[in-house]
Design a protein around this motif. Structure first.
Motif, PDB file in Angstrom:
ATOM      1  N   THR A 112       1.182  15.391  -1.746  1.00  0.00           N
ATOM      2  CA  THR A 112       2.123  15.521  -2.858  1.00  0.00           C
ATOM      3  C   THR A 112       2.752  16.912  -2.901  1.00  0.00           C
ATOM      4  N   ALA A 156       0.838  -1.206   0.000  1.00  0.00           N
ATOM      5  CA  ALA A 156       0.000   0.000   0.000  1.00  0.00           C
ATOM      6  C   ALA A 156       0.868   1.249   0.000  1.00  0.00           C
ATOM      7  N   ALA A 157       1.939   1.230   0.797  1.00  0.00           N
ATOM      8  CA  ALA A 157       2.823   2.400   0.855  1.00  0.00           C
ATOM      9  C   ALA A 157       3.502   2.623  -0.492  1.00  0.00           C
ATOM     10  N   SER A 158       3.997   1.542  -1.129  1.00  0.00           N
ATOM     11  CA  SER A 158       4.669   1.719  -2.406  1.00  0.00           C
ATOM     12  C   SER A 158       3.669   2.117  -3.484  1.00  0.00           C
ATOM     13  N   HIS A 159       2.453   1.606  -3.404  1.00  0.00           N
ATOM     14  CA  HIS A 159       1.418   1.991  -4.358  1.00  0.00           C
ATOM     15  C   HIS A 159       1.080   3.466  -4.183  1.00  0.00           C
ATOM     16  N   SER A 160       0.976   3.937  -2.962  1.00  0.00           N
ATOM     17  CA  SER A 160       0.709   5.351  -2.708  1.00  0.00           C
ATOM     18  C   SER A 160       1.844   6.213  -3.229  1.00  0.00           C
ATOM     19  N   GLU A 161       3.073   5.769  -3.003  1.00  0.00           N
ATOM     20  CA  GLU A 161       4.231   6.521  -3.473  1.00  0.00           C
ATOM     21  C   GLU A 161       4.228   6.578  -5.003  1.00  0.00           C
ATOM     22  N   LEU A 171      -3.196  15.315  -5.569  1.00  0.00           N
ATOM     23  CA  LEU A 171      -3.440  14.394  -4.470  1.00  0.00           C
ATOM     24  C   LEU A 171      -2.837  14.939  -3.182  1.00  0.00           C
ATOM     25  N   ALA A 200       1.586   6.329  -6.962  1.00  0.00           N
ATOM     26  CA  ALA A 200       0.483   7.203  -7.362  1.00  0.00           C
ATOM     27  C   ALA A 200       0.845   8.670  -7.154  1.00  0.00           C
ATOM     28  N   ALA A 201       1.504   8.975  -6.048  1.00  0.00           N
ATOM     29  CA  ALA A 201       1.899  10.354  -5.761  1.00  0.00           C
ATOM     30  C   ALA A 201       2.902  10.858  -6.796  1.00  0.00           C
TER      31      ALA A 201
END
Length: 159
Positions: free
Chosen positions: A90, A23-28, A87, A30-31
């Motif tokens: 960011t 989740a953290a890497s996916h958020s990163e 987002l 996406a950001a």
């Protein structure tokens, strides 16, 4: 039985850690993608504003059709929905390359008004840019103010 519960607890813990890491890497991811996308949006706006500005300053010959195309493209770029580009989390310092001030998210109403002003001004440019050189020059004043106001309040200056 104690061993089975321990193995289950360890397994669940590992799954939770792996899920949190994903989740953290996916958020990163996406950001980073959002920052790059909005930078591309701003490059499109700057490019088309540059075409109009070059004509207004006399650096390039005035071409009514090209002025109208540039104004239309500028307006299209300004009209992108900010929900997928801006987002939360960011801002400058949170994502490499971002120059967005945190005020974007703490003053979302003001930021929204600034974006709407750019949209309105760029829509007006579609009508005026292709009219004649004097109309283009007059429209550039409002466009410059719309861009500058947003940059002053919501963008970190370059070093």
């Amino acid at each position: 039985m104690y061993l089975t519960k321990s193995i289950t607890a360890i397994g669940l813990g590992a799954v939770m850690i792996a899920t949190a890491g994903f989740a953290a890497s996916h958020s990163e991811k996406a950001a980073n993608a959002a920052v790059k996308a909005r930078q591309a949006q701003m490059q499109l706006i700057a490019y088309h504003t540059g075409i109009l500005g070059g004509m207004a300053k006399g650096e390039t010959e005035y071409d009514a059709e090209m002025a109208k195309v540039a104004a239309s493209n500028l307006h299209a770029a300004a009209g992108l929905d900010p929900a997928s580009l801006w987002l939360e989390g960011t801002e400058e310092g949170a994502v490499e390359g971002s120059r967005a001030k945190p005020e974007i998210w703490s003053d979302m109403d003001g930021f929204g008004k600034a974006l709407e002003n750019l949209r309105t001004t760029s829509a007006e440019m579609i009508d005026t840019a292709g009219t004649d050189l004097d109309a283009l020059r007059a429209g550039m004043n409002g466009l410059g103010k719309a861009c500058g106001a947003c940059h002053d309040d919501y963008r970190v200056p370059k070093d």
